[in-house]
Enzyme design. Structure first.
Site, PDB file in Angstrom:
ATOM      1  N   ASN A  21     -35.107   2.087  37.245  1.00  0.00           N
ATOM      2  CA  ASN A  21     -34.096   1.265  36.582  1.00  0.00           C
ATOM      3  C   ASN A  21     -32.778   2.053  36.511  1.00  0.00           C
ATOM      4  OD1 ASN A  21     -32.467   0.074  34.599  1.00  0.00           O
ATOM      5  ND2 ASN A  21     -34.245  -0.846  33.596  1.00  0.00           N
ATOM      6  N   LYS A  76     -30.972   2.382  33.141  1.00  0.00           N
ATOM      7  CA  LYS A  76     -31.541   3.394  32.236  1.00  0.00           C
ATOM      8  C   LYS A  76     -31.081   4.796  32.657  1.00  0.00           C
ATOM      9  CE  LYS A  76     -36.053   1.348  30.885  1.00  0.00           C
ATOM     10  NZ  LYS A  76     -37.502   1.595  30.940  1.00  0.00           N
ATOM     11  N   ASP A  88     -43.153   4.749  28.194  1.00  0.00           N
ATOM     12  CA  ASP A  88     -44.087   3.631  28.245  1.00  0.00           C
ATOM     13  C   ASP A  88     -43.999   2.909  26.906  1.00  0.00           C
ATOM     14  OD1 ASP A  88     -46.107   2.550  30.193  1.00  0.00           O
ATOM     15  OD2 ASP A  88     -47.300   2.535  28.367  1.00  0.00           O
ATOM     16  N   GLY A 110     -39.327  -9.651  28.129  1.00  0.00           N
ATOM     17  CA  GLY A 110     -40.643  -9.484  27.504  1.00  0.00           C
ATOM     18  C   GLY A 110     -40.838 -10.402  26.311  1.00  0.00           C
ATOM     19  N   TYR A 111     -41.259  -9.812  25.208  1.00  0.00           N
ATOM     20  CA  TYR A 111     -41.604 -10.581  24.011  1.00  0.00           C
ATOM     21  C   TYR A 111     -40.397 -10.781  23.086  1.00  0.00           C
ATOM     22  CZ  TYR A 111     -46.362  -9.422  25.510  1.00  0.00           C
ATOM     23  OH  TYR A 111     -47.527  -9.286  26.237  1.00  0.00           O
ATOM     24  N   LYS A 131     -29.327  -4.790  20.133  1.00  0.00           N
ATOM     25  CA  LYS A 131     -30.724  -4.392  20.316  1.00  0.00           C
ATOM     26  C   LYS A 131     -30.834  -2.873  20.484  1.00  0.00           C
ATOM     27  CE  LYS A 131     -34.806  -4.865  23.208  1.00  0.00           C
ATOM     28  NZ  LYS A 131     -35.443  -5.389  24.406  1.00  0.00           N
ATOM     29  N   HIS A 135     -37.035   0.348  19.561  1.00  0.00           N
ATOM     30  CA  HIS A 135     -38.045   1.395  19.712  1.00  0.00           C
ATOM     31  C   HIS A 135     -37.664   2.368  20.825  1.00  0.00           C
ATOM     32  CE1 HIS A 135     -38.592  -2.294  21.873  1.00  0.00           C
ATOM     33  NE2 HIS A 135     -39.396  -1.753  22.742  1.00  0.00           N
TER      34      HIS A 135
HETATM   35  P1  IMP Z   1     -42.611  -0.819  29.667  1.00  0.00           P
HETATM   36  O1  IMP Z   1     -43.634   0.265  29.482  1.00  0.00           O
HETATM   37  O2  IMP Z   1     -41.259  -0.456  29.117  1.00  0.00           O
HETATM   38  O3  IMP Z   1     -42.564  -1.301  31.098  1.00  0.00           O
HETATM   39  O4  IMP Z   1     -43.098  -2.074  28.779  1.00  0.00           O
HETATM   40  C1  IMP Z   1     -44.344  -2.723  29.008  1.00  0.00           C
HETATM   41  C2  IMP Z   1     -44.290  -4.137  28.500  1.00  0.00           C
HETATM   42  O5  IMP Z   1     -44.106  -4.143  27.071  1.00  0.00           O
HETATM   43  C3  IMP Z   1     -43.125  -4.966  29.040  1.00  0.00           C
HETATM   44  O6  IMP Z   1     -43.464  -5.569  30.265  1.00  0.00           O
HETATM   45  C4  IMP Z   1     -42.954  -6.012  27.937  1.00  0.00           C
HETATM   46  O7  IMP Z   1     -43.923  -7.026  28.060  1.00  0.00           O
HETATM   47  C5  IMP Z   1     -43.260  -5.218  26.681  1.00  0.00           C
HETATM   48  N1  IMP Z   1     -42.018  -4.644  26.116  1.00  0.00           N
HETATM   49  C6  IMP Z   1     -41.663  -3.335  26.101  1.00  0.00           C
HETATM   50  N2  IMP Z   1     -40.464  -3.173  25.523  1.00  0.00           N
HETATM   51  C7  IMP Z   1     -40.047  -4.403  25.164  1.00  0.00           C
HETATM   52  C8  IMP Z   1     -38.859  -4.884  24.535  1.00  0.00           C
HETATM   53  O8  IMP Z   1     -37.917  -4.144  24.193  1.00  0.00           O
HETATM   54  N3  IMP Z   1     -38.806  -6.211  24.319  1.00  0.00           N
HETATM   55  C9  IMP Z   1     -39.801  -7.066  24.679  1.00  0.00           C
HETATM   56  N4  IMP Z   1     -40.899  -6.677  25.306  1.00  0.00           N
HETATM   57  C10 IMP Z   1     -41.043  -5.341  25.541  1.00  0.00           C
END
Ligand code: IMP
Length: 192
Positions: free
Chosen positions: A9, A12, A68, A149-150, A171, A176
């Protein structure tokens, strides 16, 4: 020092590069010739974060950090957690994932949840993990079109907007990921 951020990314990478300019050089996976998909075979977010950073460090001999993340819902015993990206199946559809969460929480009063990010830094002299969480509530329907995502079903504690109704800047102030990244940056700026 030259460090790899185990991500493709560009956004990032640029963000981190700007913070560490003049101190460290940040390379993405493509910059170090890593084109294979990084495996995420562990059953925890901590484990997957470590697996990715450790693999890159050992394979490419470059200090590395990897992140992660996942959503942990109290009434679902912490699910989807490490399975967040593909909760509703291998199609990795954000809409399907949200619909599944909403249906599993149907008739449930406890809608407490948190996002968690774990970043693992692996260098020749140390391995360290940095964590950030964001507490909130799962709504009964989606709100907002931003984020990913969510985000449309997650209402952070103390706010009346979902993450998908916030600007990227808003955001980034509370997320997190931003919290974990801030902890990592504090260590990296003091690094030789
Ligand atoms: P990753 O490890 O950052 O790729 O996150 C794994 C999964 O967690 C993503 O595909 C989303 O489904 C969910 N997720 C992680 N961070 C976020 C966020 O900031 N907003 C919404 N969904 C998230």
């Amino acid at each position: 020092m030259e460090l790899c951020f185990a991500t493709n990314n560009l956004h990032k990478i640029q963000e981190v590069q700007a913070i560490l300019a003049g101190r460290h050089t940040i390379r993405g996976l493509a910059d170090i010739g890593c084109t294979e998909e990084l495996l995420e075979e562990q059953d925890t977010i901590h484990g997957n974060s470590f697996q990715k950073a450790d693999y890159v460090f050992r394979t490419y001999s470059v200090p590395c950090f990897a992140d992660d993340s996942g959503l942990e819902i109290e009434a679902l015993d912490g699910a989807p957690g490490v399975h967040s990206a593909y909760f509703a199946g291998p199609q990795r559809s954000h809409q399907d994932n949200m619909n599944l969460v909403l249906s599993k929480l149907n008739n449930t009063d406890n809608r407490k949840a948190q996002f968690r990010t774990v970043i693992t830094l692996v260098t020749p002299s140390m391995t360290q993990q940095f964590e950030g969480t964001l507490n909130g509530t799962i709504l009964t329907e989606k709100r907002g079109a931003g984020g990913f995502g969510y985000d449309p079903i997650f209402l952070p504690d103390g706010y009346n907007k979902t993450l998908a109704e916030m600007s990227a800047e808003e955001k980034n102030q509370i997320s997190h990921r931003a919290k974990a990244m801030e902890k990592l940056m504090k260590v990296l700026v003091s690094f030789k």
